[in-house]
Every structure is written in structure tokens, then in C-alpha cells.
Design a protein around this motif. Structure first.
Motif, PDB file in Angstrom:
ATOM      1  N   ILE A   1       0.831  -1.203   0.000  1.00 27.50           N
ATOM      2  CA  ILE A   1       0.000   0.000   0.000  1.00 27.50           C
ATOM      3  C   ILE A   1       0.866   1.254   0.000  1.00 27.50           C
ATOM      4  CG2 ILE A   1      -1.650   1.341   1.376  1.00 27.50           C
ATOM      5  CD1 ILE A   1      -2.759  -1.429   2.338  1.00 27.50           C
ATOM      6  N   VAL A   2       1.909   1.265   0.836  1.00 25.25           N
ATOM      7  CA  VAL A   2       2.797   2.425   0.904  1.00 25.25           C
ATOM      8  C   VAL A   2       3.444   2.690  -0.450  1.00 25.25           C
ATOM      9  CG1 VAL A   2       4.977   3.275   1.850  1.00 25.25           C
ATOM     10  CG2 VAL A   2       3.249   2.338   3.367  1.00 25.25           C
ATOM     11  N   VAL A   3       3.913   1.649  -1.104  1.00 28.45           N
ATOM     12  CA  VAL A   3       4.552   1.820  -2.416  1.00 28.45           C
ATOM     13  C   VAL A   3       3.576   2.444  -3.410  1.00 28.45           C
ATOM     14  CG1 VAL A   3       5.503   0.585  -4.408  1.00 28.45           C
ATOM     15  CG2 VAL A   3       6.236  -0.032  -2.097  1.00 28.45           C
ATOM     16  N   GLU A   4       2.339   1.944  -3.442  1.00 25.71           N
ATOM     17  CA  GLU A   4       1.347   2.481  -4.382  1.00 25.71           C
ATOM     18  C   GLU A   4       0.999   3.931  -4.056  1.00 25.71           C
ATOM     19  OE1 GLU A   4       0.261   1.108  -7.126  1.00 25.71           O
ATOM     20  OE2 GLU A   4       1.463  -0.681  -6.771  1.00 25.71           O
ATOM     21  N   LEU A   5       0.863   4.239  -2.783  1.00 22.06           N
ATOM     22  CA  LEU A   5       0.562   5.616  -2.396  1.00 22.06           C
ATOM     23  C   LEU A   5       1.708   6.552  -2.780  1.00 22.06           C
ATOM     24  CD1 LEU A   5      -1.099   5.310   1.143  1.00 22.06           C
ATOM     25  CD2 LEU A   5      -2.202   5.477  -1.088  1.00 22.06           C
ATOM     26  N   GLN A   6       2.931   6.121  -2.533  1.00 20.84           N
ATOM     27  CA  GLN A   6       4.075   6.973  -2.840  1.00 20.84           C
ATOM     28  C   GLN A   6       4.185   7.217  -4.339  1.00 20.84           C
ATOM     29  OE1 GLN A   6       5.993   8.354  -0.139  1.00 20.84           O
ATOM     30  NE2 GLN A   6       6.151   9.694  -1.926  1.00 20.84           N
ATOM     31  N   ARG A   7       3.917   6.190  -5.133  1.00 23.44           N
ATOM     32  CA  ARG A   7       3.941   6.368  -6.591  1.00 23.44           C
ATOM     33  C   ARG A   7       2.898   7.393  -7.024  1.00 23.44           C
ATOM     34  NH1 ARG A   7       4.210  -0.013  -8.431  1.00 23.44           N
ATOM     35  NH2 ARG A   7       6.472  -0.292  -8.167  1.00 23.44           N
ATOM     36  N   SER A   8       1.709   7.295  -6.444  1.00 25.11           N
ATOM     37  CA  SER A   8       0.640   8.228  -6.789  1.00 25.11           C
ATOM     38  C   SER A   8       0.999   9.647  -6.381  1.00 25.11           C
ATOM     39  CB  SER A   8      -0.671   7.800  -6.114  1.00 25.11           C
ATOM     40  OG  SER A   8      -1.087   6.534  -6.564  1.00 25.11           O
ATOM     41  N   LEU A   9       1.548   9.802  -5.176  1.00 22.46           N
ATOM     42  CA  LEU A   9       1.919  11.133  -4.701  1.00 22.46           C
ATOM     43  C   LEU A   9       3.046  11.729  -5.539  1.00 22.46           C
ATOM     44  CD1 LEU A   9       1.773  10.415  -0.866  1.00 22.46           C
ATOM     45  CD2 LEU A   9       0.233  11.915  -2.137  1.00 22.46           C
ATOM     46  N   ASP A  10       4.018  10.913  -5.911  1.00 24.04           N
ATOM     47  CA  ASP A  10       5.112  11.401  -6.750  1.00 24.04           C
ATOM     48  C   ASP A  10       4.597  11.850  -8.109  1.00 24.04           C
ATOM     49  OD1 ASP A  10       6.851  10.834  -4.703  1.00 24.04           O
ATOM     50  OD2 ASP A  10       7.628   8.978  -5.599  1.00 24.04           O
ATOM     51  N   HIS A  11       3.700  11.056  -8.703  1.00 22.84           N
ATOM     52  CA  HIS A  11       3.118  11.413  -9.997  1.00 22.84           C
ATOM     53  C   HIS A  11       2.340  12.719  -9.889  1.00 22.84           C
ATOM     54  CE1 HIS A  11       1.072  10.950 -13.875  1.00 22.84           C
ATOM     55  NE2 HIS A  11      -0.047  11.261 -13.237  1.00 22.84           N
ATOM     56  N   PHE A  12       1.560  12.846  -8.825  1.00 23.41           N
ATOM     57  CA  PHE A  12       0.755  14.045  -8.633  1.00 23.41           C
ATOM     58  C   PHE A  12       1.643  15.287  -8.500  1.00 23.41           C
ATOM     59  CE2 PHE A  12      -1.580  17.057  -5.950  1.00 23.41           C
ATOM     60  CZ  PHE A  12      -2.789  17.151  -6.638  1.00 23.41           C
ATOM     61  N   GLU A  13       2.714  15.164  -7.743  1.00 20.79           N
ATOM     62  CA  GLU A  13       3.604  16.304  -7.540  1.00 20.79           C
ATOM     63  C   GLU A  13       4.288  16.718  -8.837  1.00 20.79           C
ATOM     64  OE1 GLU A  13       6.290  15.255  -4.436  1.00 20.79           O
ATOM     65  OE2 GLU A  13       4.796  15.505  -2.844  1.00 20.79           O
ATOM     66  N   ARG A  14       4.627  15.739  -9.687  1.00 22.54           N
ATOM     67  CA  ARG A  14       5.259  16.070 -10.973  1.00 22.54           C
ATOM     68  C   ARG A  14       4.270  16.751 -11.910  1.00 22.54           C
ATOM     69  NH1 ARG A  14       7.379  10.815 -10.447  1.00 22.54           N
ATOM     70  NH2 ARG A  14       5.838  10.056 -11.964  1.00 22.54           N
ATOM     71  N   GLN A  15       3.037  16.236 -11.940  1.00 21.18           N
ATOM     72  CA  GLN A  15       2.048  16.763 -12.870  1.00 21.18           C
ATOM     73  C   GLN A  15       1.438  18.074 -12.405  1.00 21.18           C
ATOM     74  OE1 GLN A  15       1.279  15.622 -15.928  1.00 21.18           O
ATOM     75  NE2 GLN A  15       2.882  14.085 -15.677  1.00 21.18           N
ATOM     76  N   TYR A  16       1.285  18.234 -11.094  1.00 14.13           N
ATOM     77  CA  TYR A  16       0.591  19.416 -10.561  1.00 14.13           C
ATOM     78  C   TYR A  16       1.424  20.058  -9.446  1.00 14.13           C
ATOM     79  CZ  TYR A  16      -3.001  16.763 -12.967  1.00 14.13           C
ATOM     80  OH  TYR A  16      -3.699  16.044 -13.912  1.00 14.13           O
ATOM     81  N   PRO A  17       2.598  20.604  -9.793  1.00 16.49           N
ATOM     82  CA  PRO A  17       3.470  21.187  -8.763  1.00 16.49           C
ATOM     83  C   PRO A  17       2.863  22.416  -8.094  1.00 16.49           C
ATOM     84  CG  PRO A  17       4.281  21.690 -10.973  1.00 16.49           C
ATOM     85  CD  PRO A  17       3.191  20.682 -11.138  1.00 16.49           C
ATOM     86  N   ASN A  18       1.837  22.995  -8.711  1.00 15.73           N
ATOM     87  CA  ASN A  18       1.208  24.188  -8.143  1.00 15.73           C
ATOM     88  C   ASN A  18       0.160  23.855  -7.081  1.00 15.73           C
ATOM     89  OD1 ASN A  18      -0.220  23.052 -10.407  1.00 15.73           O
ATOM     90  ND2 ASN A  18      -1.658  24.762 -10.281  1.00 15.73           N
ATOM     91  N   ILE A  19      -0.140  22.559  -6.884  1.00 14.65           N
ATOM     92  CA  ILE A  19      -1.153  22.152  -5.905  1.00 14.65           C
ATOM     93  C   ILE A  19      -0.462  21.488  -4.712  1.00 14.65           C
ATOM     94  CG2 ILE A  19      -3.206  20.766  -5.465  1.00 14.65           C
ATOM     95  CD1 ILE A  19      -3.840  20.883  -8.434  1.00 14.65           C
ATOM     96  N   ALA A  20      -0.587  22.101  -3.551  1.00 12.44           N
ATOM     97  CA  ALA A  20      -0.044  21.520  -2.319  1.00 12.44           C
ATOM     98  C   ALA A  20      -1.149  20.745  -1.611  1.00 12.44           C
ATOM     99  CB  ALA A  20       0.487  22.618  -1.412  1.00 12.44           C
ATOM    100  N   LEU A  21      -0.813  19.581  -1.097  1.00 10.80           N
ATOM    101  CA  LEU A  21      -1.784  18.768  -0.375  1.00 10.80           C
ATOM    102  C   LEU A  21      -1.818  19.166   1.090  1.00 10.80           C
ATOM    103  CD1 LEU A  21      -1.059  15.200  -1.824  1.00 10.80           C
ATOM    104  CD2 LEU A  21      -2.881  16.771  -2.489  1.00 10.80           C
ATOM    105  N   SER A  22      -3.013  19.233   1.661  1.00  9.54           N
ATOM    106  CA  SER A  22      -3.139  19.542   3.086  1.00  9.54           C
ATOM    107  C   SER A  22      -2.914  18.308   3.943  1.00  9.54           C
ATOM    108  CB  SER A  22      -4.518  20.133   3.383  1.00  9.54           C
ATOM    109  OG  SER A  22      -5.549  19.220   3.020  1.00  9.54           O
TER     110      SER A  22
END
Length: 299
Positions: free
Chosen positions: A214-235
Motif C-alpha cells: 500500500i505504501v509503495v502504491e501511495l508513494q507512486r501516486s503522490l510522486d506522480h501528482f507532484e510532478r504533474q501538478y506542482p502548483n497544488i499543495a496537499l493539506s
């Protein structure tokens, strides 16, 4: 009123959305299927007086595909035709046998070279027609067929803070679902091949393996999100209600850099009779999310 016909039960919920204050769950129910008599839609429709409601239902994960594609550069009226052409080789069946709809993913128009993506929801015609037929036979007015990803986004939106994105992770008997959303829009959805039954029924060493996956999948998703949408910070990241504590919150909190907490829907929803416990929240989670649906113009 959202009515989900699942293998073990028929689940339903209706939510009122006042101009101010929490959304109010004024009706909900879980009608267990009996091996001998069954729990048919017609019986539930009569018991809960569903004839007086506009109704929606949810597809199960195995009944549709959610595909992310590059947005075609075509006029709005040609969009769906262009999307159909784009996804035809990604489907497990012929495109002529598909019913589809499109979810736009907002993008920063001022960012040079920024890709514009869309989600396409596709299901076999026979699955959609089967859903419609079952509701017609029960004399239920079915107006919307929704999916868990958008239902989960609707609940995540209740926890959003201004100008910040939010993540949400849930598990049920179909598997895990992780969504990332911002300002009420779904930006990323990923299915995790780990079911609640596996998590709760496994021995400690096997459960640890699931946790690490689960951690690996979450980290992959978060990394992808940060690359694609660097202007959006997660709370923060939210973990949906679960029938029992299996140690997942503590493990994820120790492994992820994003703050994580497990939610109680009573914090954001008002229940007409009394706040329901986490077990029923877990069982009704996506039904409640679908009942929060706000009508919008389709693409």
C-alpha cells in the motif's frame, strides 16, 4: 436517493444539502440479502418509498474502466467522438459496445507545455442496460449511474481547506481506492489490489506485506501528482472509516511524509436519527458519497 445493489446487501442513502451547515443524511438503509428469499429491489423500493425520489446507483469496479487520456484538441461538440477514437484500443471489448462519459481534469493554462488530461469512464452497453432494466422492473426512476471514484471525491471535498488539495484512501471487499482531488475536482484515482478481506483476515507477517505494498502504491501516486501538478499543495491524506483497527493508520503515518488521519463522517455529515458508527459508515461510504453528487453540465 442512491441505491447500490451489492452481492451481500442493498444499500441506500439520501442526503439533503442545506445552504449552510453540514449535509444532512435523512434516510439510509442496509438491507441484507437472504439466501432463501433474497432482498430484491422491488421490495426495497416499496419499503423505502423510492417511487418519490430521483435515484442514482453505483457501478462496481469490475463493471467499468476508468482511463486517463490526453484531452483531444477539438471543438466541444466533437469531444466525445474524439475520445471514443482515442480509447478504442484500450478497452477489453469493441468500442461500439461501450457506453462512456468524460471527466475533465483542470490544468494550468499559463504553464508552458503543460499536458491536459481527461478521465474517460467506459462500461459495456449490456452492463448499463442491465442496470437500467433492473431499476425499471422495480419501478424506480433511475437518473444517474455513478462510480466510486467520484463518490469518494465528493466526501473528500467536505474536508478540503482553501487552496489545498487532499488525498483519500479507502478499502472495501473490491479493493483499495486512492483519490487525489482539489477544489472539488478529481485529479487522480488509483485502484489498489488489496481488499479489506485480505487486510483483516491475514496473519501479522502477511498483513505487513500488504501494508508495504500500500505504501509503495501511495508513494507512486503522490510522486506522480507532484510532478504533474506542482502548483497544488496537499493539506493531508485521509483514511476512510474501517470496521476495526488493524494498525494501518499507525503504519502509514510512520512511512509517509504527508500528515494522515482516519476520519469519522459525523464530523462533516449530520445524521437525522443519530450518528452512525464506523462499521455502518464503512458499509455506506461510497453510497453516501454518491448521494452528495451535485449536478453539473456534462462535457
Amino acid at each position: 436517493m442512491v441505491v447500490s445493489s451489492d452481492p451481500d446487501a442493498i444499500r441506500l442513502a439520501h442526503v439533503e444539502r442545506p445552504a449552510q451547515g453540514k449535509p444532512r443524511v435523512d434516510h439510509w438503509g442496509i438491507v441484507r440479502r437472504d439466501e432463501n428469499t433474497g432482498a430484491e429491489l422491488a421490495k426495497v423500493a416499496d419499503e423505502y418509498k423510492l417511487g418519490g425520489y430521483r435515484c442514482a446507483t453505483l457501478l462496481h469496479p469490475a463493471e467499468y474502466q476508468l482511463l486517463m487520456v490526453d484531452a483531444p484538441n477539438v471543438p466541444r461538440e466533437e469531444l466525445k467522438a474524439a475520445i471514443r477514437w482515442r480509447i478504442k484500443d484500450l478497452l477489453e471489448y469493441h468500442i461500439d459496445d461501450a457506453t462512456m462519459d468524460v471527466l475533465d481534469i483542470p490544468f494550468d493554462k499559463d504553464a508552458p507545455g503543460k499536458s491536459h488530461y481527461m478521465y474517460t469512464v467506459a462500461a459495456k452497453n449490456e452492463i448499463v442496460q442491465g442496470q437500467i432494466a433492473r431499476f425499471e422492473q422495480a419501478r424506480i426512476e433511475l437518473q444517474v449511474i455513478d462510480i466510486p471514484e467520484t463518490a469518494q471525491r465528493n466526501i473528500a471535498q467536505l474536508y478540503e481547506t482553501a487552496h489545498r488539495g487532499i488525498g483519500m484512501l479507502t478499502f472495501d471487499h473490491a479493493g483499495g481506492l486512492f483519490t487525489l482531488s482539489f477544489e472539488g475536482e478529481l485529479y487522480l484515482a488509483r485502484r489498489l489490489d488489496v481488499t479489506w478481506s485480505q487486510l483483516v483476515g491475514s496473519r501479522e507477517n502477511q498483513r505487513q506485506t500488504y501494508f508495504e505494498r500500500i505504501v509503495v502504491e501511495l508513494q507512486r501516486s503522490l510522486d506522480h501528482f507532484e510532478r504533474q501538478y506542482p502548483n497544488i499543495a496537499l493539506s493531508e491524506l485521509l483514511l476512510g472509516p474501517m470496521p476495526e483497527d488493524i494498525g494501518l493508520v499507525a503504519f502509514l503515518s510512520s512511512q509517509l511524509y504527508q500528515p494522515l488521519r482516519q476520519i469519522d463522517l459525523a464530523d462533516v455529515l449530520e445524521f437525522a436519527e443519530a450518528d452512525i458508527g464506523v462499521d455502518k459508515q464503512w458499509q455506506l461510504f461510497h453510497v453516501l458519497g454518491a448521494a452528495l453528487r451535485a449536478e453539473a453540465t456534462a462535457l
